[in-house]
Write a protein that holds these residues in place. Structure first.
Motif, mmCIF file in Angstrom:
data_model
loop_
_atom_site.group_PDB
_atom_site.id
_atom_site.type_symbol
_atom_site.label_atom_id
_atom_site.label_comp_id
_atom_site.label_asym_id
_atom_site.label_seq_id
_atom_site.Cartn_x
_atom_site.Cartn_y
_atom_site.Cartn_z
ATOM 1 N N ILE A 1 5.113 -0.913 -9.936
ATOM 2 C CA ILE A 1 3.681 -0.655 -10.063
ATOM 3 C C ILE A 1 3.140 -1.635 -11.098
ATOM 4 N N CYS A 2 2.253 -2.512 -10.660
ATOM 5 C CA CYS A 2 1.755 -3.592 -11.510
ATOM 6 C C CYS A 2 0.229 -3.625 -11.488
ATOM 7 N N PHE A 3 -0.323 -4.376 -12.430
ATOM 8 C CA PHE A 3 -1.773 -4.559 -12.532
ATOM 9 C C PHE A 3 -2.097 -5.992 -12.156
ATOM 10 N N GLY A 4 -3.132 -6.171 -11.344
ATOM 11 C CA GLY A 4 -3.531 -7.525 -10.978
ATOM 12 C C GLY A 4 -4.367 -7.529 -9.724
ATOM 13 N N ASP A 5 -4.220 -8.616 -8.939
ATOM 14 C CA ASP A 5 -5.014 -8.741 -7.715
ATOM 15 C C ASP A 5 -4.219 -8.403 -6.460
ATOM 16 N N GLY A 6 -2.931 -8.104 -6.613
ATOM 17 C CA GLY A 6 -2.103 -7.724 -5.477
ATOM 18 C C GLY A 6 -1.601 -8.881 -4.638
ATOM 19 N N ALA A 7 -1.965 -10.101 -4.996
ATOM 20 C CA ALA A 7 -1.555 -11.278 -4.213
ATOM 21 C C ALA A 7 -0.334 -11.908 -4.869
ATOM 22 N N TRP A 8 0.841 -11.316 -4.620
ATOM 23 C CA TRP A 8 2.080 -11.791 -5.215
ATOM 24 C C TRP A 8 3.008 -12.275 -4.117
ATOM 25 N N ARG A 9 3.505 -13.453 -4.292
ATOM 26 C CA ARG A 9 4.319 -14.111 -3.261
ATOM 27 C C ARG A 9 5.564 -13.280 -2.932
ATOM 28 N N GLY A 10 5.774 -13.072 -1.645
ATOM 29 C CA GLY A 10 6.952 -12.362 -1.181
ATOM 30 C C GLY A 10 6.883 -10.857 -1.298
ATOM 31 N N LEU A 11 5.759 -10.339 -1.810
ATOM 32 C CA LEU A 11 5.636 -8.900 -2.013
ATOM 33 C C LEU A 11 4.546 -8.300 -1.135
ATOM 34 N N GLU A 12 4.807 -7.116 -0.640
ATOM 35 C CA GLU A 12 3.780 -6.332 0.043
ATOM 36 C C GLU A 12 3.208 -5.359 -0.971
ATOM 37 N N ALA A 13 1.904 -5.417 -1.185
ATOM 38 C CA ALA A 13 1.265 -4.611 -2.225
ATOM 39 C C ALA A 13 0.341 -3.566 -1.601
ATOM 40 N N THR A 14 0.529 -2.326 -2.023
ATOM 41 C CA THR A 14 -0.323 -1.216 -1.593
ATOM 42 C C THR A 14 -1.286 -0.875 -2.721
ATOM 43 N N HIS A 15 -2.576 -0.909 -2.436
ATOM 44 C CA HIS A 15 -3.575 -0.653 -3.472
ATOM 45 C C HIS A 15 -3.531 0.801 -3.912
ATOM 46 N N LEU A 16 -3.545 1.009 -5.229
ATOM 47 C CA LEU A 16 -3.542 2.362 -5.769
ATOM 48 C C LEU A 16 -4.893 2.731 -6.362
ATOM 49 N N MET A 17 -5.334 1.977 -7.368
ATOM 50 C CA MET A 17 -6.646 2.270 -7.951
ATOM 51 C C MET A 17 -7.168 1.077 -8.733
ATOM 52 N N GLN A 18 -8.472 0.976 -8.779
ATOM 53 C CA GLN A 18 -9.113 -0.034 -9.608
ATOM 54 C C GLN A 18 -9.207 0.493 -11.029
ATOM 55 N N ALA A 19 -9.065 -0.387 -11.997
ATOM 56 C CA ALA A 19 -9.135 0.013 -13.404
ATOM 57 C C ALA A 19 -10.490 -0.371 -13.989
#
Length: 303
Positions: free
Chosen positions: A153-171
């Protein structure tokens, strides 16, 4: 303990008892403690370790004025053995309890872990008892593949190479401070005479100040690699921190932290990230679906 051996090709086989004796003695830095743990004599442990040293052609321990010490060769061997024996022991324990659990290793940015996830962990455990959750914290710098993580679980824009990111919440980021400091803050311009507590994400303050019409303000003050630590500094009156409101609801409700201005900005969101190249396990799917459901309920304006 009966002796089993592992043979590799035509090589002289390695004794499992020797490996176990070495791992225990290295962990305790004591042959006596290893003997007590394994239910054998000290001489048996010594004999097993000596046989392993002969097989490897290297000394694994040395005697010092302070007692037993592990050699460089032993230090190279120990972590792998320790992890392997812990995994086997954990698996057997789960069988003994009659529960087939699935380990899920998750790295979580510390602020999210403390402010949102931990208060809800008991609910997850009750709903998904088959998941053996292992939580690690990070400061938003994490290597999912290199650290053998199931997800992060990370903070950012979700555009990380090789990773599928599921949006959780905006901070929603806003300045927070102690009640005593808040008494002197009547307008954003008052921040010019206040110590600004900064995170390693320098854009957080810059974005908020620009939105408040204070783009010319010079940033100064201590920098923290943890928002949780920065919040503690703010609560102690050391200055004003820029923090995600959703992660500090308890502190705001208890008035340990005060939000002196209503303006809030966003520089990113929290995401659940996993490797695209690895099929999600049942445990990961359960954890992801639970998180998404909890988020939908949390973000529901009617809650």
């Amino acid at each position: 303990m009966s002796d089993k051996r592992i043979s590799h090709g035509g090589a002289w086989p390695v004794s499992l008892n020797g490996l176990r004796a070495f791992e225990s003695a290295a962990r305790h830095l004591s042959f006596t403690s290893a003997a007590n743990e394994l239910g054998v004599t000290q001489s048996a442990v010594s004999h097993q370790v000596k046989a392993l040293e002969d097989r490897l052609g290297a000394k694994l321990f040395r005697r010092t004025s302070r007692g037993l010490a592990v050699t460089d060769e032993g230090l190279a061997l120990f972590p792998t053995l320790n992890a392997a024996f812990e995994q086997v022991t954990g698996l057997i324990d789960r069988f003994d309890r009659g529960v087939r659990q699935e380990v899920l290793t998750v790295s979580v940015v510390g602020t999210f872990a403390l402010g949102w996830l931990l208060p809800r962990m008991e609910r997850f455990r009750q709903l998904h008892p088959f998941v053996d959750l292992r939580l690690l914290t990070n400061n938003n710098r994490v290597d999912v593949a290199g650290e053998s993580l199931d997800c992060a679980i990370c903070f950012g824009d979700g555009a990380w190479r090789g990773l599928e990111a599921t949006h959780l919440m905006q901070a929603s980021l806003s300045p927070l401070c102690s009640p005593a400091v808040a008494e002197h803050l009547h307008a954003p311009a008052d921040l010019k005479d206040t110590t600004l507590l900064r995170s390693y994400r320098g854009q957080d303050w810059l974005t908020w100040l620009a939105a408040a019409g204070l783009s010319d303000q010079r940033l100064s003050g201590p920098v923290f690699d943890s928002s949780a630590l920065m919040a503690q500094a703010a609560m102690r009156g050391f200055g004003v921190a820029i923090l995600p409101l959703e992660m500090f609801e308890a502190e705001l409700q208890g008035r340990w932290l005060i939000q002196p201005f209503t303006l809030a900005v966003s520089t990113g969101s929290y995401w659940l990230a996993r490797l695209r190249s690895r099929e999600p396990t049942a445990a990961l799917i359960s954890f992801r679906d639970w998180l998404v459901g909890e988020m939908a309920e949390y973000c529901d304006p009617s809650r």
